[in-house]
Scaffold this motif. Structure first.
Motif, mmCIF file in Angstrom:
data_model
loop_
_atom_site.group_PDB
_atom_site.id
_atom_site.type_symbol
_atom_site.label_atom_id
_atom_site.label_comp_id
_atom_site.label_asym_id
_atom_site.label_seq_id
_atom_site.Cartn_x
_atom_site.Cartn_y
_atom_site.Cartn_z
ATOM 1 N N ARG A 78 2.902 -8.274 2.707
ATOM 2 C CA ARG A 78 3.751 -7.172 2.280
ATOM 3 C C ARG A 78 5.136 -7.929 2.110
ATOM 4 O O ARG A 78 5.333 -9.034 2.134
ATOM 5 C CB ARG A 78 3.801 -6.166 3.553
ATOM 6 N N VAL A 95 5.135 -1.436 2.382
ATOM 7 C CA VAL A 95 4.443 -1.307 1.028
ATOM 8 C C VAL A 95 5.179 -0.144 0.380
ATOM 9 O O VAL A 95 4.442 0.508 -0.326
ATOM 10 C CB VAL A 95 2.882 -1.078 1.357
ATOM 11 N N SER A 127 -0.605 1.420 -0.994
ATOM 12 C CA SER A 127 0.699 2.118 -0.501
ATOM 13 C C SER A 127 0.582 3.778 -0.840
ATOM 14 O O SER A 127 -0.396 4.175 -1.836
ATOM 15 C CB SER A 127 1.828 1.711 -1.293
#
Length: 336
Positions: A78, A95, A127
């Motif tokens: 991330r 995300v 996401s």
């Protein structure tokens, strides 16, 4: 208003906003506002833009922006977004949009093994944000353009349609209850996914949404962009504060649509977006500053926001890149 030519993209102001720490997010006029620091959102956009340039002229910026994006990635893949001038990242990995934009940039830079490895770490995440996913999908398409059959990129694109959404009914086909920001990104992601996955229905959905979005933003022969506050089904323009990001996203999406279809309709979209920056807009005011090479931060009812931050300058440069690549030098749309 008739344009016989359009300006070449300039990197002068982008360099003014850049120092050893990164790319400053905000400016007061043309002066960087160092107190606001840097963010991956802008540096990733900058990496995409400089990677489009041929030759070595922007190689130093390419290396600097790539190093910033790589430093922002957490070990789990991330990304952190905000960085202070002390070079410490200030937020937790996520995300969110910064993840999606970082993957877009890393995919664009994936000829570099460092960028490809970082893309692969990040692209295993998903996401809940449609726009974050759409940004990431553009990066996956860039990876596939160099490495056909790349499994991680294909998996990400396969997940894109469900995250982005598909067209609805004829009165409001948009897959969200209102238009928000970087709107053309969503149909562009469907186009990228459809092309990569050999899924004509996805390409058709992307073209339908983009065609509708272009139509609803044309007023009296020029672009009347969705303002920063968004636009719902029963709202009409003109409305302000119009953001350069919207014009740039539209130019990018129209460029991809033209690549897939060859239809002149999409060249018109690029021309309209370019003309918006040059003053063919609801306020009759250019947002391109030919002296600085920068782009102004927004179109207001009585003119423009004179500040020239990173997002707006990158939107201008990106749009001029698309115009230079796809429009003949004397074929910018003529109006009136």
């Amino acid at each position: 208003m008739r344009y016989e030519h359009f300006p070449a993209p300039s990197f002068t102001h982008l360099r003014r906003l850049t120092d050893a720490g990164g790319l400053y997010e905000h400016a007061l006029g043309t002066t960087p506002r160092r107190e606001h620091g840097y963010c991956v959102d802008d540096v990733a956009r900058a990496l995409v833009v400089v990677c489009r340039e041929d030759g070595p002229a922007q190689d130093d910026l390419r290396e600097q922006y790539l190093s910033f994006v790589l430093a922002a990635q957490d070990a789990d893949g991330r990304f952190r977004n905000r960085r202070g001038t002390d070079l410490r990242f200030l937020d937790a990995p996520s995300v969110d949009d910064c993840w999606g934009r970082a993957l877009w940039a890393l995919g664009t830079a994936s000829a570099d093994p460092r960028a490809l490895a970082a893309f692969e770490r990040g692209a295993r995440w998903r996401s809940p944000s449609p726009r974050a996913t759409a940004f990431a999908a553009l990066g996956a398409a860039e990876v596939l353009s160099r490495r056909p059959g790349h499994g991680i990129a294909l998996d990400l694109l396969a997940a894109t349609p469900a995250a982005v959404g598909r067209p609805g009914g004829p009165e409001w086909p948009w897959p969200e209850p209102r238009l928000a920001y970087a709107n053309a990104l969503l149909p562009e992601a469907l186009l990228a996914a459809g092309a990569a996955l050999d899924a004509p229905a996805l390409v058709a959905d992307g073209l339908r949404l983009l065609d509708w979005l272009l139509d609803v933003q044309i007023r009296d022969g020029h672009l009347s962009l969705v303002p920063a506050a968004g636009r719902g089904p029963f709202e009409s323009g003109p409305a302000f504060d119009q953001q350069p990001l919207e014009a740039a996203a539209l130019a990018d999406a129209c460029a991809r649509a033209h690549e897939l279809t060859g239809q002149d309709r999409w060249l018109t979209g690029i021309s309209l977006a370019t003309a918006w920056f040059l003053g063919d807009n609801d306020a009759g005011t250019p947002l391109h500053d030919p002296e600085s090479g920068g782009g102004c931060d927004g179109l207001e009812r009585d003119g423009r926001n004179e500040n020239q931050g990173a997002e707006s300058t990158l939107a201008l440069v990106s749009t001029l890149q698309q115009a230079a690549a796809r429009l003949p030098a004397r074929a910018l749309r003529a109006a009136g």
